[in-house]
Design a protein around this motif. Structure first.
Motif, short mmCIF file in Angstrom:
data_model
loop_
_atom_site.label_atom_id
_atom_site.label_comp_id
_atom_site.label_asym_id
_atom_site.label_seq_id
_atom_site.Cartn_x
_atom_site.Cartn_y
_atom_site.Cartn_z
N ALA A 6 0.84 -1.20 0.00
CA ALA A 6 0.00 0.00 0.00
C ALA A 6 0.88 1.25 0.00
O ALA A 6 0.59 2.22 -0.73
N TRP A 7 1.94 1.23 0.77
CA TRP A 7 2.83 2.40 0.80
C TRP A 7 3.56 2.56 -0.53
O TRP A 7 3.76 3.67 -1.01
N ARG A 8 3.95 1.47 -1.13
CA ARG A 8 4.63 1.54 -2.44
C ARG A 8 3.68 2.10 -3.50
O ARG A 8 4.08 2.92 -4.33
N ILE A 53 9.25 1.92 -5.50
CA ILE A 53 10.43 1.60 -4.71
C ILE A 53 11.55 2.55 -5.09
O ILE A 53 12.10 2.49 -6.19
N MET A 54 11.85 3.46 -4.19
CA MET A 54 12.97 4.38 -4.39
C MET A 54 13.38 4.89 -3.02
O MET A 54 12.59 4.88 -2.09
N GLY A 55 14.62 5.30 -2.94
CA GLY A 55 15.10 5.85 -1.69
C GLY A 55 14.43 7.19 -1.40
O GLY A 55 13.93 7.86 -2.31
N ALA A 56 14.42 7.54 -0.13
CA ALA A 56 13.82 8.81 0.27
C ALA A 56 14.51 9.97 -0.42
O ALA A 56 13.85 10.95 -0.81
N ASP A 57 15.82 9.87 -0.61
CA ASP A 57 16.54 10.96 -1.25
C ASP A 57 16.06 11.16 -2.69
O ASP A 57 15.78 12.28 -3.11
N LEU A 58 15.90 10.07 -3.44
CA LEU A 58 15.43 10.20 -4.82
C LEU A 58 13.99 10.71 -4.87
O LEU A 58 13.66 11.55 -5.70
N MET A 59 13.16 10.24 -3.96
CA MET A 59 11.78 10.72 -3.95
C MET A 59 11.74 12.24 -3.71
O MET A 59 11.03 12.96 -4.40
N LEU A 60 12.52 12.70 -2.77
CA LEU A 60 12.57 14.15 -2.51
C LEU A 60 13.13 14.90 -3.70
O LEU A 60 12.64 15.98 -4.05
N GLN A 61 14.14 14.36 -4.35
CA GLN A 61 14.72 15.00 -5.54
C GLN A 61 13.69 15.08 -6.67
O GLN A 61 13.58 16.11 -7.34
N VAL A 62 12.93 14.01 -6.85
CA VAL A 62 11.90 14.00 -7.89
C VAL A 62 10.84 15.05 -7.57
O VAL A 62 10.44 15.84 -8.44
N VAL A 75 -3.56 13.89 2.37
CA VAL A 75 -3.43 13.36 1.01
C VAL A 75 -3.00 11.89 1.06
O VAL A 75 -3.56 11.05 0.35
N LEU A 76 -2.02 11.60 1.90
CA LEU A 76 -1.57 10.21 2.03
C LEU A 76 -2.69 9.31 2.54
O LEU A 76 -2.89 8.21 2.04
N GLU A 77 -3.44 9.79 3.53
CA GLU A 77 -4.54 9.01 4.07
C GLU A 77 -5.61 8.73 3.01
O GLU A 77 -6.13 7.62 2.92
N GLU A 78 -5.89 9.71 2.19
CA GLU A 78 -6.87 9.54 1.12
C GLU A 78 -6.43 8.45 0.13
O GLU A 78 -7.22 7.60 -0.26
N ILE A 79 -5.16 8.50 -0.25
CA ILE A 79 -4.65 7.49 -1.19
C ILE A 79 -4.69 6.11 -0.55
O ILE A 79 -5.15 5.14 -1.16
N LEU A 80 -4.23 6.01 0.70
CA LEU A 80 -4.22 4.71 1.38
C LEU A 80 -5.64 4.15 1.54
O LEU A 80 -5.86 2.95 1.37
N THR A 81 -6.59 5.02 1.82
CA THR A 81 -7.99 4.60 1.93
C THR A 81 -8.50 4.08 0.61
O THR A 81 -9.19 3.05 0.54
#
Length: 85
Positions: A6-8, A53-62, A75-81
């Motif tokens: 779910a997090w991915r 699947i990506m490191g936190a650093d790459l996610m922040l860079q993106v 926003v995260l809660e809405e997606i997870l729901t």
């Protein structure tokens, strides 16, 4: 769906949403990252984003090069729901 999956999926949805809003394709994203000295091929980015699947650093860079909208817990809660069966 497991919590890990779910997090991915949430990571994938956030990145794809930001790319879509700006009309950015993976090649464009690769070029934007290269402008801040981050080397990632378009194919590599596609794989990482699609799998969530990506490191936190790459996610922040993106998110940075996309000039992403603020991301908050709601926003995260809405997606997870939405991902729950």
């Amino acid at each position: 769906m497991s919590a890990k999956n779910a997090w991915r999926q949430t990571v994938a949805r956030v990145i794809k949403s930001e790319m879509s809003v700006r009309g950015v394709k993976y090649q464009d994203l690769s070029q934007r990252l290269a402008a801040i000295d981050i080397e990632q091929s378009a194919d590599n980015l596609r794989n990482k984003v699609n799998k969530g699947i990506m490191g936190a650093d790459l996610m922040l860079q993106v998110l940075y090069v996309l000039k992403a909208r603020p991301l908050d817990a709601a926003v995260l809660e809405e997606i997870l729901t939405d991902l729950q069966p």
